[in-house]
Design a protein around this motif. Structure first.
Motif, PDB file in Angstrom:
ATOM      1  N   ARG A 138       0.839  -1.209   0.000  1.00  0.00           N
ATOM      2  CA  ARG A 138       0.000   0.000   0.000  1.00  0.00           C
ATOM      3  C   ARG A 138       0.869   1.253   0.000  1.00  0.00           C
ATOM      4  O   ARG A 138       0.544   2.245  -0.657  1.00  0.00           O
ATOM      5  CB  ARG A 138      -0.933  -0.020   1.192  1.00  0.00           C
ATOM      6  N   LYS A 139       1.964   1.215   0.735  1.00  0.00           N
ATOM      7  CA  LYS A 139       2.900   2.349   0.769  1.00  0.00           C
ATOM      8  C   LYS A 139       3.515   2.560  -0.611  1.00  0.00           C
ATOM      9  O   LYS A 139       3.679   3.699  -1.050  1.00  0.00           O
ATOM     10  CB  LYS A 139       3.987   2.100   1.811  1.00  0.00           C
ATOM     11  N   ILE A 140       3.852   1.487  -1.294  1.00  0.00           N
ATOM     12  CA  ILE A 140       4.419   1.584  -2.641  1.00  0.00           C
ATOM     13  C   ILE A 140       3.420   2.258  -3.577  1.00  0.00           C
ATOM     14  O   ILE A 140       3.788   3.129  -4.367  1.00  0.00           O
ATOM     15  CB  ILE A 140       4.808   0.186  -3.172  1.00  0.00           C
ATOM     16  N   VAL A 141       2.153   1.879  -3.477  1.00  0.00           N
ATOM     17  CA  VAL A 141       1.116   2.508  -4.315  1.00  0.00           C
ATOM     18  C   VAL A 141       1.040   4.001  -4.005  1.00  0.00           C
ATOM     19  O   VAL A 141       0.998   4.830  -4.914  1.00  0.00           O
ATOM     20  CB  VAL A 141      -0.255   1.824  -4.114  1.00  0.00           C
ATOM     21  N   GLU A 142       1.045   4.357  -2.734  1.00  0.00           N
ATOM     22  CA  GLU A 142       0.985   5.772  -2.348  1.00  0.00           C
ATOM     23  C   GLU A 142       2.184   6.548  -2.867  1.00  0.00           C
ATOM     24  O   GLU A 142       2.050   7.690  -3.306  1.00  0.00           O
ATOM     25  CB  GLU A 142       0.919   5.899  -0.823  1.00  0.00           C
ATOM     26  N   GLU A 143       3.365   5.951  -2.838  1.00  0.00           N
ATOM     27  CA  GLU A 143       4.589   6.640  -3.249  1.00  0.00           C
ATOM     28  C   GLU A 143       4.770   6.710  -4.761  1.00  0.00           C
ATOM     29  O   GLU A 143       5.534   7.546  -5.243  1.00  0.00           O
ATOM     30  CB  GLU A 143       5.816   5.944  -2.643  1.00  0.00           C
ATOM     31  N   THR A 144       4.096   5.862  -5.501  1.00  0.00           N
ATOM     32  CA  THR A 144       4.329   5.823  -6.944  1.00  0.00           C
ATOM     33  C   THR A 144       3.077   6.127  -7.759  1.00  0.00           C
ATOM     34  O   THR A 144       3.053   7.072  -8.520  1.00  0.00           O
ATOM     35  CB  THR A 144       4.870   4.443  -7.378  1.00  0.00           C
ATOM     36  N   LEU A 145       2.041   5.330  -7.599  1.00  0.00           N
ATOM     37  CA  LEU A 145       0.869   5.428  -8.474  1.00  0.00           C
ATOM     38  C   LEU A 145      -0.127   6.493  -8.049  1.00  0.00           C
ATOM     39  O   LEU A 145      -0.786   7.085  -8.898  1.00  0.00           O
ATOM     40  CB  LEU A 145       0.172   4.073  -8.560  1.00  0.00           C
ATOM     41  N   ALA A 146      -0.270   6.746  -6.765  1.00  0.00           N
ATOM     42  CA  ALA A 146      -1.288   7.686  -6.284  1.00  0.00           C
ATOM     43  C   ALA A 146      -1.054   9.102  -6.791  1.00  0.00           C
ATOM     44  O   ALA A 146      -1.995   9.888  -6.897  1.00  0.00           O
ATOM     45  CB  ALA A 146      -1.353   7.674  -4.763  1.00  0.00           C
ATOM     46  N   GLN A 147       0.177   9.446  -7.136  1.00  0.00           N
ATOM     47  CA  GLN A 147       0.473  10.799  -7.594  1.00  0.00           C
ATOM     48  C   GLN A 147       0.235  11.000  -9.093  1.00  0.00           C
ATOM     49  O   GLN A 147       0.277  12.118  -9.588  1.00  0.00           O
ATOM     50  CB  GLN A 147       1.920  11.148  -7.258  1.00  0.00           C
ATOM     51  N   LEU A 148      -0.054   9.935  -9.823  1.00  0.00           N
ATOM     52  CA  LEU A 148      -0.288  10.031 -11.260  1.00  0.00           C
ATOM     53  C   LEU A 148      -1.690  10.536 -11.554  1.00  0.00           C
ATOM     54  O   LEU A 148      -2.624  10.293 -10.789  1.00  0.00           O
ATOM     55  CB  LEU A 148      -0.102   8.664 -11.925  1.00  0.00           C
ATOM     56  N   LEU A 149      -1.839  11.187 -12.674  1.00  0.00           N
ATOM     57  CA  LEU A 149      -3.149  11.663 -13.116  1.00  0.00           C
ATOM     58  C   LEU A 149      -4.130  10.499 -13.250  1.00  0.00           C
ATOM     59  O   LEU A 149      -5.277  10.586 -12.849  1.00  0.00           O
ATOM     60  CB  LEU A 149      -3.017  12.405 -14.450  1.00  0.00           C
ATOM     61  N   ASP A 150      -3.655   9.396 -13.819  1.00  0.00           N
ATOM     62  CA  ASP A 150      -4.498   8.217 -14.006  1.00  0.00           C
ATOM     63  C   ASP A 150      -4.186   7.175 -12.938  1.00  0.00           C
ATOM     64  O   ASP A 150      -3.914   6.016 -13.215  1.00  0.00           O
ATOM     65  CB  ASP A 150      -4.273   7.617 -15.404  1.00  0.00           C
ATOM     66  N   ALA A 151      -4.231   7.591 -11.683  1.00  0.00           N
ATOM     67  CA  ALA A 151      -3.941   6.702 -10.560  1.00  0.00           C
ATOM     68  C   ALA A 151      -5.085   5.716 -10.356  1.00  0.00           C
ATOM     69  O   ALA A 151      -6.214   5.981 -10.773  1.00  0.00           O
ATOM     70  CB  ALA A 151      -3.735   7.532  -9.291  1.00  0.00           C
ATOM     71  N   PRO A 152      -4.794   4.588  -9.709  1.00  0.00           N
ATOM     72  CA  PRO A 152      -5.875   3.626  -9.434  1.00  0.00           C
ATOM     73  C   PRO A 152      -7.009   4.284  -8.663  1.00  0.00           C
ATOM     74  O   PRO A 152      -6.782   5.090  -7.767  1.00  0.00           O
ATOM     75  CB  PRO A 152      -5.184   2.566  -8.581  1.00  0.00           C
TER      76      PRO A 152
END
Length: 176
Positions: A138-152
């Motif tokens: 979950r931390k990895i998702v927050e640090e990488t994908l959550a900041q993208l425009l097309d985040a999960p």
């Protein structure tokens, strides 16, 4: 217990977070065999065929009788920790590249999961080590994908005690 249908039927992009239970040499289709260390791995993919994300993610919750995708070869050795998706978005490569850019990430098998990649990603299978335990995904998702425009935008969290030994609905909520 996995809900009957926890995933959307629309097409889109998804990731799967896994824990590989033991370091070792694993046979992976045309890659013959490769050494993979124990730890957390992410796989990014897309689902633009009939059934969309529901069909593809449901597929990944089962052990296939005949492995087809690169990931199928590893499923017997993995625990599914969780999944995330974004409907109607083509971001598989963007997500893979964001995960690879993480300072603790590495690509253990070049080309894995990316045989049809048009953006020349090194792989769509990314290794993060143990990262402090099973919940670190979950931390990895927050640090990488959550900041993208097309985040999960949707998430499903598996049971870390589950494995691919049981089919969905048979008393295990883990798979992969």
């Amino acid at each position: 217990m996995i809900p009957a249908n926890p995933f959307p039927e629309e097409p889109g992009t998804y990731f799967l977070a896994y824990h590989l239970r033991a370091s070792g040499e694993y046979r992976i289709g045309r890659f013959a065999s490769a050494f993979l260390p124990e730890g957390i791995y992410f796989y990014t993919g897309s689902a633009w065929t009939r059934g969309g994300l529901c069909a593809r993610l449901s597929y990944h919750l089962r052990l296939p009788e005949h492995p087809h995708w690169h990931l199928d070869w590893l499923k017997p050795h993995l625990n599914l920790l969780g999944a995330g998706w974004q409907v109607e978005v083509r971001a598989e490569c963007q997500w893979a590249q964001a995960l690879i850019a993480h300072p603790q990430a590495s690509v253990p098998i070049p080309g894995f999961g990316a045989s049809d990649c048009r953006q020349h990603c090194p792989a769509h299978w990314v290794f993060f080590g143990t990262m402090g335990g099973h919940h670190a995904w979950r931390k990895i998702v927050e640090e990488t994908l959550a900041q993208l425009l097309d985040a999960p935008s949707g998430f499903w969290s598996g049971d870390i005690a589950g494995s691919m030994d049981e089919s969905p609905g048979a008393g295990s909520s883990g798979a992969g």
